[in-house]
Structure formats: C-alpha cells, structure tokens
Design a protein around this motif. Structure first.
Motif, PDB file in Angstrom:
ATOM      1  N   PHE A  76       0.804  -1.223   0.000  1.00  0.00           N
ATOM      2  CA  PHE A  76       0.000   0.000   0.000  1.00  0.00           C
ATOM      3  C   PHE A  76       0.839   1.275   0.000  1.00  0.00           C
ATOM      4  N   ARG A  77       2.109   1.168   0.329  1.00  0.00           N
ATOM      5  CA  ARG A  77       2.970   2.351   0.323  1.00  0.00           C
ATOM      6  C   ARG A  77       2.945   3.025  -1.051  1.00  0.00           C
ATOM      7  N   ASP A  78       2.940   2.224  -2.122  1.00  0.00           N
ATOM      8  CA  ASP A  78       2.907   2.774  -3.482  1.00  0.00           C
ATOM      9  C   ASP A  78       1.619   3.545  -3.747  1.00  0.00           C
ATOM     10  N   PHE A  80      -0.253   5.045  -1.504  1.00  0.00           N
ATOM     11  CA  PHE A  80      -0.228   6.280  -0.721  1.00  0.00           C
ATOM     12  C   PHE A  80       0.758   7.296  -1.277  1.00  0.00           C
ATOM     13  N   ALA A  81       1.763   6.834  -2.008  1.00  0.00           N
ATOM     14  CA  ALA A  81       2.733   7.746  -2.620  1.00  0.00           C
ATOM     15  C   ALA A  81       2.200   8.346  -3.921  1.00  0.00           C
ATOM     16  N   GLY A  82       1.151   7.740  -4.473  1.00  0.00           N
ATOM     17  CA  GLY A  82       0.592   8.202  -5.736  1.00  0.00           C
ATOM     18  C   GLY A  82      -0.591   9.138  -5.547  1.00  0.00           C
ATOM     19  N   PRO A  83      -1.149   9.572  -6.660  1.00  0.00           N
ATOM     20  CA  PRO A  83      -2.277  10.500  -6.602  1.00  0.00           C
ATOM     21  C   PRO A  83      -3.566   9.811  -6.151  1.00  0.00           C
ATOM     22  N   GLY A  84      -4.491  10.617  -5.695  1.00  0.00           N
ATOM     23  CA  GLY A  84      -5.816  10.127  -5.367  1.00  0.00           C
ATOM     24  C   GLY A  84      -6.201  10.336  -3.913  1.00  0.00           C
ATOM     25  N   LEU A  85      -7.486  10.423  -3.717  1.00  0.00           N
ATOM     26  CA  LEU A  85      -8.065  10.536  -2.383  1.00  0.00           C
ATOM     27  C   LEU A  85      -7.987   9.172  -1.711  1.00  0.00           C
TER      28      LEU A  85
END
Length: 166
Positions: free
Chosen positions: A98-100, A102-107
């Motif tokens: 999930f780190r990826d 959370f590092a990317g765009p989006g709500l």
C-alpha cells in the motif's frame, strides 16, 4: 451532530464538492474512526456517489481496498477506499504494497486506521463518528497536517456548526 442519514449524505455531498477546489484536495488522506455501525462506510458511499463514482460501490472489508474513479472526462481522479478491520498486524500494510498507493495521486479514505498504526502517513483529516442512536451521529473532525488545517478552516467558514472541529 447528524440527526439522520440525510445529514450524512449532505455532509458527503458538500465535502465531495469542496475537495477538488482545495489545493491538493484530490490527494487528501482522510481517516474515518468509529465503532462498528457508526456510519463510516455509509459516509464513504455517499461521498463516492457525490464525487461521481458510477456503478456498484461495495465495502472493502474483505478485499481491504477498493479503487474508484471519480468525475468524468478530463476531470477524472482516483479514490481509494481502505478498510483495515481484518488486519491483525500493522506490518500487513507494508506487505500488501500500500505504500505505493499512498505515494501516488488520489483521495485515500481509510476505515480502521488504528489497525495499521505507525504505517500510514499523517491524515489530512480524521473524521470521528459516534452513534448516538440508530439514526443520529456525533461527528468530530480534526486535522493532522498543515494542509488539512487550512481545509478545515475553509470548511468551518463555509459550514459553521456542521460538526465539531479542531
């Protein structure tokens, strides 16, 4: 205080309308806290619908995460709905990759964030829900980031008395 589900829906609709206008709002991290039955998933469903998510919206209780696309055309943006209820160890968050996300765009909307304590980045907002009875909810919003504090001030200026905030 939300006296009924219509008030939950009204809050979600207003929040869905506000987020895209706030700097970084489409990439917000919002934790939803409350006991079973407090209305966390109901709030998310109303928020997703108000943001323009089409099709079936299911709870991510078993899948842990459900990805969605809000808006339409060039204004499409990702929304991730997490439910960490079934996690037994915070390390499961890391193992799931999930780190990826959370590092990317989006709500990012997170139910049961305490199950992954120490793994999540700070939430912009924490929305606490407490069931008063079958219909009404006590609501408390707090901000954990400077960006979230800016949004909360804007929110309270546009909807005073909608909920308790700090």
């Amino acid at each position: 205080m939300w006296p009924d589900e219509a008030a939950t829906q009204a809050f979600a609709t207003a929040l869905a309308a506000a987020l895209p206008g706030w700097p970084g709002g489409r990439d917000a991290r919002i934790e939803l806290r409350g006991n079973l039955g407090a209305g966390k998933t109901t709030l998310v469903r109303h928020l997703l619908r108000a943001a323009g998510v089409q099709g079936r919206i299911k709870s991510p209780t078993y899948a842990v995460v459900e990805p969605h696309q809000a808006g339409s055309g060039e204004s499409t943006w990702p929304i991730w709905h997490f439910d960490f209820y079934r996690f037994n160890d915070p390390q499961e968050w890391e193992d799931a990759g999930f780190r990826d996300i959370f590092a990317g765009p989006g709500l990012k909307l997170m139910e049961w964030p305490d199950k992954v304590a120490g793994q999540l980045p700070p939430a912009d907002w924490v929305i606490g829900l407490e069931a008063i009875n079958e219909d009404s909810r006590r609501v408390h919003i707090s901000a954990q980031t400077p960006q979230g504090q800016t949004w909360l001030k804007a929110w309270m200026a546009s909807a005073p008395g909608a909920c308790h905030a700090d």
